[in-house]
Design an enzyme around this catalytic site. Structure first.
Site, PDB file in Angstrom:
ATOM      1  CD  GLU A  61      -0.392   5.495  -5.473  1.00  0.00           C
ATOM      2  OE1 GLU A  61      -1.064   4.520  -5.067  1.00  0.00           O
ATOM      3  OE2 GLU A  61       0.753   5.382  -5.932  1.00  0.00           O
ATOM      4  CG  HIS A  85       0.546   2.893  -8.581  1.00  0.00           C
ATOM      5  ND1 HIS A  85       1.492   3.298  -7.678  1.00  0.00           N
ATOM      6  CD2 HIS A  85       1.215   2.202  -9.537  1.00  0.00           C
ATOM      7  CE1 HIS A  85       2.690   2.878  -8.063  1.00  0.00           C
ATOM      8  NE2 HIS A  85       2.546   2.212  -9.197  1.00  0.00           N
ATOM      9  CB  CYS A 141       3.543  -0.428  -6.961  1.00  0.00           C
ATOM     10  SG  CYS A 141       4.215  -0.722  -8.612  1.00  0.00           S
TER      11      CYS A 141
END
Lengths: 263, 202
Positions: B183, B181, B81
């Site tokens: 994650e 993202h 990001c």
């Protein structure tokens, strides 16, 4: 292309997951950590977890417990319940929350949303708009225990002006009833704000979701009872939406196991 | 192999750390320049503004440590990001500011008729799959108002459509940057992390 979002809303009473009907009669429906794990494995687009009793019991949300819930999730998570100040928000973001859900703190002090948005960004500040139809006034009003009488659309619009990045709109009348979304309510709020709205309350079948996306401009829908009390999963909802031309993130292997029906 | 997540006060470290644990990758969270300079895999997360992030990195000497690990050592670097955007030469958030300069290009505000930030799940189109192999479903979770515009189109590893084409993944040899993202992108995101840790370009 940006996908529409299907979001389970987990409501917690400090001990267990509960599901209400019209915001009362909470019924225990399981363990939040286990539920979050199953919802993650079913590839739901986001998860909302809110402690619906924290504010009224005047306590903080249980951070270690919430962290365990968040730890099951590899998608964005919104956390709500008893958030009163910037430290509370900071604590939640630090353990991995992506957004926080505010309601009472905003009703009591509208500038709090602006303050929080300035520091953490609008994208992580969500405001809960819980609305019911008032026959006397012929209007949707804000459900709250502060005794404030407020037009729901005016409240949503105020949240947007203060800097909220998203609204989670719950129909009190349809909560837990599985009789379809309150389309008129969703339309009214959508007309009042430009920020994303998550429509919640009444979705009991995939067809209810289809009706919602077809008849309003909303791009996200939340629910709970459909996952606990019916045979449908988020996969069934998204598959029907995709078949009808809506951009949904349909992931086939997320139907999977049948030993535990959730998500 | 030593893996570090850089802690510079700008980001969701808990989520990145959790995702690495899930993929079985042992790692440390650090703000020690020496440890970073010697690491073989470095993750630079980040949420916030470009300028504030660069100031934080510089105040701790982390910009120098990152460049040393990549340019003088054989480290692999993953920016996530804002961490991806910092790889550029220059950013404008909120004012013009120099970046790490590891992938030539600029980071500009998204100009679109659609709402900004670009937020939500969106599918990417892969151009270079060095780090993007075997992605089960190409939807990833995005939240950003600025976007990376590389000078060299060869550094674009994937794009995403949001009214117009935006860069989703940049890559220059061992330096990788994801605008989304990983994650927060379930199995697709975890696969990108796995690819990053199993890649061997050296």
């Amino acid at each position: 292309m940006l996908k529409i979002r299907i979001i389970p809303i987990l409501t917690f009473n400090g001990f267990a997951l509960v599901k209400t009907q019209r915001f009362s009669n909470p019924r225990m429906v399981g363990n939040p950590i286990q539920a979050a794990r199953v919802f993650n494995s079913r590839n739901v687009d986001e998860l909302v977890f809110t402690d619906i009793t924290a504010t009224y019991q005047n306590r903080k949300i249980n951070l270690p417990f919430v962290k365990e819930v968040i730890d099951q999730c590899f998608m964005p998570v919104t956390i709500g319940g008893g958030i009163k100040n910037l430290d509370d928000i900071n604590d939640l973001l630090k353990i991995g929350a992506d957004k926080v859900l505010l309601k009472n703190s905003f009703i009591q002090q509208p500038s709090f949303v602006g303050e929080a948005a300035k520091i953490y960004g609008s994208q992580c500040i969500t405001v809960a708009v819980d609305a019911y139809w008032n026959e006397e006034r012929k209007a949707y009003l804000l459900h709250n225990k502060e005794g404030v009488v407020l037009d729901a659309a005016a409240f949503a619009s105020m949240a947007e002006k203060e800097g909220a990045g998203e609204i989670i709109l719950s129909s009190v009348d349809r909560d837990g009833m599985r009789n379809g979304f309150d389309i008129n309510l969703v339309r009214q709020i959508m007309a009042a704000v430009k920020i994303p709205v998550v429509a919640v309350g009444g979705g009991g079948t995939p067809e209810h979701y289809l009706e919602l996306f077809r008849d309003t401009d909303v791009k996200a829908a939340g629910g709970a009872a459909i996952y606990y009390f019916t045979q449908f999963t988020s996969y069934d909802i998204k598959k029907l939406l995709a078949e009808n031309g809506f951009p949904a993130r349909v992931i086939p292997n997320s139907t999977g196991d049948n030993f535990m029906k959730l998500g | 192999m030593s893996c570090v997540i850089i802690n510079y006060g700008m980001g969701n470290l808990a989520s990145v750390s959790k995702a690495l644990k899930k993929t079985g990758i042992s790692h440390e969270i650090t703000s020690d320049p020496d440890q970073i300079a010697q690491a073989s895999r470095i993750i630079l997360p980040g949420v916030g503004s470009f300028q504030a992030a660069m100031e934080n990195l510089k105040s701790k000497g982390l910009d120098v440590a990152i460049k040393k690990a990549v340019n003088e050592g054989e480290a692999y670097l993953l920016g996530i990001c804002l961490g991806m955007q910092l790889l550029a030469n220059k950013g404008y958030e909120p004012e013009e500011c120099e970046g790490l300069g590891l992938i030539n290009g600029e980071v500009r505000l998204i100009e679109s008729d659609l709402p900004v930030p670009h937020m939500g799940w969106n599918n990417i189109a892969i151009r270079r799959d060095d780090f993007l192999k075997d992605i089960p479903y190409p939807d990833f979770y995005f939240v950003h108002s600025y976007h990376f515009v590389p000078d060299n189109a060869e550094h674009i590893a994937a794009t995403v459509n949001y009214g117009k084409e935006l860069v989703a993944v940049v890559q220059n040899n061992r330096v990788l940057g994801c605008q989304f993202h990983p994650e927060k992108s379930q199995s697709a995101g975890l696969k990108v992390l796995e690819n990053f840790f199993s890649a061997n370009h050296a």
